[in-house]
Write a protein that holds these residues in place. Structure first.
Motif, PDB file in Angstrom:
ATOM      1  N   UNK A 127       0.855  -1.188  -0.090  1.00  0.00           N
ATOM      2  CA  UNK A 127      -0.009  -0.150  -0.029  1.00  0.00           C
ATOM      3  C   UNK A 127       0.857   1.316   0.004  1.00  0.00           C
ATOM      4  N   UNK A 128       1.980   1.284   0.729  1.00  0.00           N
ATOM      5  CA  UNK A 128       2.631   2.337   1.036  1.00  0.00           C
ATOM      6  C   UNK A 128       4.015   2.489  -0.170  1.00  0.00           C
ATOM      7  N   UNK A 129       3.949   1.173  -1.001  1.00  0.00           N
ATOM      8  CA  UNK A 129       5.241   1.284  -1.812  1.00  0.00           C
ATOM      9  C   UNK A 129       6.502   1.507  -1.243  1.00  0.00           C
ATOM     10  N   UNK A 130       6.504   0.576  -0.215  1.00  0.00           N
ATOM     11  CA  UNK A 130       8.004   0.770   0.531  1.00  0.00           C
ATOM     12  C   UNK A 130       8.690  -0.584   0.617  1.00  0.00           C
ATOM     13  N   UNK A 131       9.732  -0.952   1.069  1.00  0.00           N
ATOM     14  CA  UNK A 131      10.184  -2.149   1.183  1.00  0.00           C
ATOM     15  C   UNK A 131      10.146  -2.740   2.758  1.00  0.00           C
ATOM     16  N   UNK A 150      13.161   4.976  10.051  1.00  0.00           N
ATOM     17  CA  UNK A 150      12.548   3.453   9.824  1.00  0.00           C
ATOM     18  C   UNK A 150      11.157   3.367   9.415  1.00  0.00           C
ATOM     19  N   UNK A 151      10.393   4.164  10.176  1.00  0.00           N
ATOM     20  CA  UNK A 151       8.982   4.388  10.171  1.00  0.00           C
ATOM     21  C   UNK A 151       8.633   5.104   8.794  1.00  0.00           C
ATOM     22  N   UNK A 152       9.180   6.071   8.424  1.00  0.00           N
ATOM     23  CA  UNK A 152       8.932   6.707   7.289  1.00  0.00           C
ATOM     24  C   UNK A 152       9.337   6.018   5.996  1.00  0.00           C
ATOM     25  N   UNK A 153      10.226   5.201   5.904  1.00  0.00           N
ATOM     26  CA  UNK A 153      10.687   4.560   4.592  1.00  0.00           C
ATOM     27  C   UNK A 153      10.564   3.128   4.530  1.00  0.00           C
ATOM     28  N   UNK A 168      19.547   1.594   0.956  1.00  0.00           N
ATOM     29  CA  UNK A 168      18.804   0.898   0.459  1.00  0.00           C
ATOM     30  C   UNK A 168      17.438   1.729   0.144  1.00  0.00           C
ATOM     31  N   UNK A 169      16.969   2.651   0.805  1.00  0.00           N
ATOM     32  CA  UNK A 169      15.920   3.761   0.279  1.00  0.00           C
ATOM     33  C   UNK A 169      16.213   4.598  -0.890  1.00  0.00           C
TER      34      UNK A 169
END
Length: 676
Positions: A36-40, A70-73, A141-142
């Protein structure tokens, strides 16, 4: 504010419930959130007694700035490897393939589809010793995820394809032979350091399964070299700081120091190590009559009962490596190490000097901050055993005043199966019915809580409540092994029946084509690969644990299906045993039972009588024992059917390979038949 882990039952997950990191437990919801968030997904795997897991948690997961990033990405997922060994195994295989090494904490970045693309273990808070900082890893990684998504996807897909292509084939290996076992022993002799008794290498884990193979090989083939190696390994472990010289019980492993000095332990105490080693030392005593082996087996059994037994009758997973020292700081090993001043405070000058010399406590210290680990400086018998016993008792009483290491109260089915086998046999060998009772209580807990109404094991429980995670192959194999050992000791056939229920599920749900076994059931949660590993780690591989239990059950019941499944599974031993015996020790031990028969011993007579005891003390590899006074169809043991008393006296019947010896009423004759 607590995160989602606050609802977990795992003590390890609960340790992270108050982190500022927005942790998710493993599950479909976490991956849906990542999509949903399009994050790893950042996957962090560890366990409660892991020292470096605690270090990384304190340095990074409790840091507000790191947690915010971490929570953001990322969607961050925390896994207790002891609850989900399947998740741990699949991603650890990827870590090892990519980096050449592995360990915990395990840190893996994966796509929302579960495919891994970047790996590591412990990352420090700042760059150190050539390692990037954890923040640098997160930012890297981000950046790759946002600017090079196609490349990330290609890497993840390739890694997943490579893992999927690793399925084992054992069809051409054939059954283990005398030559297989002899070549395995030859390779072990090349790996051993005869001067120290240990296997070569700086990190020394207890080789419990290999020692069991060595003892069985000696019993079957008469190999003096195998027995000498077993005695050397057990002696080295018992005299070193791997063994708790004050209370008994074993630490996880020892490290060779960089510059001289004694071996230094990693101080956590795991149930599985202590269960396996308790049984091994009991078997060493059975083979040699060694006083050291007897003492270590009994002290380790008593340690498990005293320190790991829970209110429900099961055995907790571990004691932590860290505890609070005299300054109030939480450090590794604080509960176990001593300074000369501390010895003098407890023992007085004269006994302190004796203890320092006996246990190797020095003024400069052999560990950290001037403290010393305890090991035996004398390799022979103590000159004054009564004085040693008094000193140990006083040190133990003083140590009880220290802040104790935390305990992981989670009940793991497989490890409790190992403990049941160890406690039952140790209790029987040394006339300790209390240990047999403790084994029976743990088995009752597994039946009531972990098996439920369907015999489908759950992996863990806590406070008498079953967890949500399905049992894996090692749970079925090790619990069945424990039940079979308990049946032989107690003469209660219900344990044979319960073992049969579990092993029928192994045949139905865990077995693939050609006899290969999988670590998860065919109806378990589907990961990127169905885990499958025949090699031992800290515990017997599920593959060979199941093979051993299948073989014993077949010997008890005459079941051709279970015998055939055991033989099919043991093909892997013929392939791996001569090349890597240290990593398939339990498979080699089971192969010894296969080559010997195993022998089937029926004792028509009282449970706990002389003849029954002689049967249990027999050294024939993997021999199964059934005891009881009923010989009609109503007996709980198939081996006892139509095997009555002879002349009104208790009688033993010994068979193997479809041939039976003449019955005997003489315990000495029975012992001779079984290598006792």
């Amino acid at each position: 504010m607590p995160n989602r882990l606050a609802q977990a039952t795992s003590p390890y997950l609960l340790q992270h419930a108050d982190n500022p990191v927005d942790w998710w437990p493993w599950g479909a919801e976490a991956f849906e959130e990542a999509r949903r968030r399009n994050v790893p997904v950042f996957l962090s795997v560890g366990y409660s007694a892991c020292h470096w897991c605690h270090v990384m948690a304190h340095e990074s997961f409790e840091d507000d700035d790191t947690a915010t990033y971490m929570n953001e990405h990322f969607v961050s997922v925390k896994v207790d490897r002891e609850e989900r060994p399947d998740v741990d195994a699949v991603y650890m295989e990827a870590v090892q393939a990519a980096t050449g090494q592995g360990g915990w904490p395990m840190s893996v970045f994966i796509t929302p589809d579960g495919q891994p693309f970047y790996f590591g273990t412990y990352f420090p808070p700042g760059p150190r010793h050539g390692m990037p900082s954890f923040r640098q890893v997160l930012e890297g990684v981000h950046s790759a995820w946002t600017s090079r998504r196609d490349e990330v996807g290609e890497v993840a897909a390739k890694i997943t394809r490579d893992l999927a292509g690793r399925e084992l084939s054992i069809e051409s290996a054939g059954l283990p032979t005398d030559e297989t076992q002899a070549l395995a022993l030859l390779q072990l002799t090349r790996d051993i350091d005869p001067a120290s008794g240990w296997f070569k290498g700086d990190t020394k884990f207890p080789p419990s399964m290999v020692v069991e193979f060595l003892l069985r090989h000696h019993a079957r083939a008469g190999s003096v070299a195998a027995l000498e190696m077993a005695e050397g390994l057990c002696g080295a472990m018992a005299r070193s700081s791997l063994y708790d010289q004050v209370e008994g019980g074993f630490h996880r492993y020892v490290l060779t120091p960089r510059v001289g000095g004694p071996l230094v332990p990693h101080f956590e105490k795991m149930l599985y190590d202590n269960a396996l080693l308790c049984r091994v030392y009991a078997h060493l005593w059975r083979a040699t009559g060694s006083d050291l082996a007897r003492r270590v087996a009994l002290e380790t059994a008593d340690f498990m009962v005293r320190e790991l037994r829970t209110a429900e009758g099961g055995y907790a997973s571990a004691l932590d490596a860290d505890s609070v020292d005299a300054t109030g700081k939480k450090v590794e090993g604080a509960f176990y190490v001593w300074t000369p001043a501390q010895l003098r405070e407890v023992l007085g000058e004269e006994d302190a000097a004796f203890a320092a010399g006996y246990f190797g406590v020095t003024e400069e210290g052999t560990f950290e901050e001037g403290s010393s680990v305890l090991r035996l400086m004398e390799t022979g018998a103590a000159e004054d055993p009564e004085r040693v016993a008094r000193v140990r008792a006083r040190l133990l009483a003083a140590r009880e005043e220290r802040v104790r290491p935390e305990r992981d109260d989670k009940i793991v089915a497989a490890w409790n199966g190992l403990a049941i086998a160890a406690l039952a046999e140790t209790g029987a060998y040394f006339d300790r019915p209390d240990l047999v009772e403790r084994a029976t209580e743990a088995a009752d807990l597994l039946v009531r809580v972990h098996m439920g109404d369907t015999a489908r094991l759950c992996r863990t429980s806590k406070d008498g409540v079953a967890g949500d995670n399905a049992g894996v192959l090692e749970d079925y194999g090790d619990v069945a092994e424990g039940f079979l050992a308990l049946a032989s000791v107690t003469g209660e056939g219900a344990w044979l029946d319960f073992a049969g229920f579990l092993l029928d599920i192994v045949l139905e749900r865990f077995t693939g084509e050609g006899g290969q076994l999988y670590d998860t059931a065919d109806d378990a949660e589907q990961l990127i690969r169905r885990p499958q590993d025949p090699t031992d780690s800290a515990t017997p591989a599920g593959w060979t644990a199941a093979a051993g239990a299948l073989l014993s059950y077949a010997a008890h019941t005459g079941s051709e299906a279970h015998r055939a499944a055991a033989e099919d599974a043991l093909g892997i031993v013929g392939a791996l045993g001569p090349k890597a015996p240290r990593f398939i020790g339990w498979g080699l031990a089971v192969a010894e039972a296969l080559l010997d028969g195993p022998r089937e011993v029926a004792v028509a007579g009282p449970v706990g009588g002389e003849l029954h005891r002689a049967a249990l003390l027999g050294r024939a590899p993997g021999a199964v024992v059934a005891a009881g006074e009923r010989a009609d169809a109503g007996t709980e043991f198939p081996l006892l059917v139509d095997r009555p008393l002879v002349g009104g006296e208790p009688t033993a019947y010994v068979c193997r390979h479809f041939v039976c010896d003449a019955p005997t009423v003489d315990p000495a004759e029975l012992a001779a038949k079984l290598g006792g």
